[in-house]
Scaffold this motif. Structure first.
Motif, PDB file in Angstrom:
ATOM      1  N   MET A   1       0.844  -1.188   0.000  1.00  0.00           N
ATOM      2  CA  MET A   1       0.000   0.000   0.000  1.00  0.00           C
ATOM      3  C   MET A   1       0.882   1.241   0.000  1.00  0.00           C
ATOM      4  N   ASP A   2       0.683   2.114  -0.996  1.00  0.00           N
ATOM      5  CA  ASP A   2       1.468   3.335  -1.040  1.00  0.00           C
ATOM      6  C   ASP A   2       0.831   4.397  -0.145  1.00  0.00           C
ATOM      7  N   ALA A   3       1.512   5.549  -0.036  1.00  0.00           N
ATOM      8  CA  ALA A   3       1.067   6.578   0.898  1.00  0.00           C
ATOM      9  C   ALA A   3      -0.292   7.153   0.505  1.00  0.00           C
ATOM     10  N   ASN A   4      -0.500   7.411  -0.790  1.00  0.00           N
ATOM     11  CA  ASN A   4      -1.774   8.002  -1.219  1.00  0.00           C
ATOM     12  C   ASN A   4      -2.950   7.094  -0.888  1.00  0.00           C
TER      13      ASN A   4
ATOM     14  N   ASP B   1       6.094   9.601   6.504  1.00  0.00           N
ATOM     15  CA  ASP B   1       7.444   9.372   7.008  1.00  0.00           C
ATOM     16  C   ASP B   1       8.238   8.523   6.021  1.00  0.00           C
ATOM     17  N   THR B   2       9.545   8.765   5.946  1.00  0.00           N
ATOM     18  CA  THR B   2      10.388   7.993   5.032  1.00  0.00           C
ATOM     19  C   THR B   2      10.470   6.525   5.430  1.00  0.00           C
ATOM     20  N   CYS B   3      10.237   6.215   6.707  1.00  0.00           N
ATOM     21  CA  CYS B   3      10.278   4.830   7.188  1.00  0.00           C
ATOM     22  C   CYS B   3       8.899   4.184   7.229  1.00  0.00           C
ATOM     23  N   GLY B   4       7.877   4.888   6.782  1.00  0.00           N
ATOM     24  CA  GLY B   4       6.536   4.325   6.781  1.00  0.00           C
ATOM     25  C   GLY B   4       5.761   4.536   8.060  1.00  0.00           C
ATOM     26  N   ASN B   5       6.303   5.333   8.992  1.00  0.00           N
ATOM     27  CA  ASN B   5       5.575   5.634  10.232  1.00  0.00           C
ATOM     28  C   ASN B   5       4.621   6.800   9.983  1.00  0.00           C
ATOM     29  N   ASP B   6       3.648   6.571   9.117  1.00  0.00           N
ATOM     30  CA  ASP B   6       2.735   7.633   8.713  1.00  0.00           C
ATOM     31  C   ASP B   6       1.651   7.850   9.763  1.00  0.00           C
ATOM     32  N   ALA B   7       0.998   8.997   9.660  1.00  0.00           N
ATOM     33  CA  ALA B   7      -0.107   9.315  10.562  1.00  0.00           C
ATOM     34  C   ALA B   7      -1.091  10.211   9.825  1.00  0.00           C
TER      35      ALA B   7
END
Length: 250
Positions: free
Chosen positions: A1-4, A31-37
């Motif tokens: 799963m991508d960020a969008n 986040d570059t490491c995938g720690n998105d919020a």
């Protein structure tokens, strides 16, 4: 799963929880490491308080959960392969209820009024910062306001904040997150001081006993002394401990 796709899924899940609410602010931390919020501040019609919806799992951990779900579909309880691993993640994503990865908290009227007033002053002032292409650390932060004329800010987490009041608002909202996501949004010391000043400037919001002192000392005739009601100040709530720590150092 991508960020969008991650942010779209979280937005749809939060929208389904309060379909009639007015959106005030959205925050996307990639986040570059995938720690998105993902955070969304909204308000129901006729209410003076607001609702903060926020994700509880970043994109990296969510991708692991999807992989785990795909593994379970093609293995039995003994771990033996009984089928084929899904060739595409589309089916797994469509079957996932992303509401399980969202939580919500309610902000009281004074905090809601403070945030909306600051966003109204920043309305119409957009900002697009320089985003590095091959960075190993850091995050892209995109904030969109829907108050008044609205505004949109996109900047790199390790650069200077485009707006100090915006940074203070994010400092408040990040108290509901945990781990790297929270540290990223609370990294600016000037924003922390401004958030603490807002907190100290309206002490009635955070330090108000539910029973007046005169009423607590009143004893009715012919009865046992009234039991005192102890009210814990709202500032002792864990979500405000970081702001109180800043105030203690001022």
């Amino acid at each position: 799963m991508d960020a969008n796709r991650y942010f779209d899924a979280m937005h749809n899940a939060m929208l389904a929880q309060h379909p009639g609410a007015q959106l005030l602010l959205t925050v996307k931390l990639q986040d570059t490491c995938g720690n998105d919020a993902c955070l969304e501040l909204k308000q129901l019609p006729g209410e003076s308080t607001s609702i903060l919806c926020y994700s509880t799992m970043g994109r990296r951990c969510l991708n692991f959960q999807l992989f785990r779900k795909g593994w379970q579909l093609c293995h039995n309880a003994d771990g033996q392969l009984v089928g084929r691993f899904p060739s595409s993640a589309d089916g797994l994503i469509d079957e996932t209820d992303f509401r399980a990865y969202c939580r919500e908290d309610r902000l009281d009227m004074p905090r809601t009024q403070r945030i909306t007033a600051e966003l109204r002053q920043c309305a119409g002032i957009n900002y697009q910062g320089s985003i590095p292409q091959n960075a190993r650390t850091g995050a892209v932060i995109t904030v969109e306001s829907f108050v008044g004329a609205g505004a949109r800010w996109t900047y790199w987490s390790q650069d200077v904040l485009p707006s100090l009041p915006l940074g203070a608002i994010l400092y408040w909202l990040a108290d509901h997150l945990a781990g790297a996501e929270r540290r990223t949004l609370q990294a600016d010391p000037q924003a922390a001081r401004l958030a603490a000043q807002w907190l100290a400037g309206d002490t009635a919001v955070f330090f108000h006993p539910s029973v007046p002192m005169t009423a607590m000392n009143t004893v009715s005739s012919g009865s046992a002394p009234a039991r005192r009601r102890t009210t814990v100040p709202a500032a002792r709530n864990k979500s405000w401990q970081s702001i109180m720590a800043v105030m203690a150092g001022m």
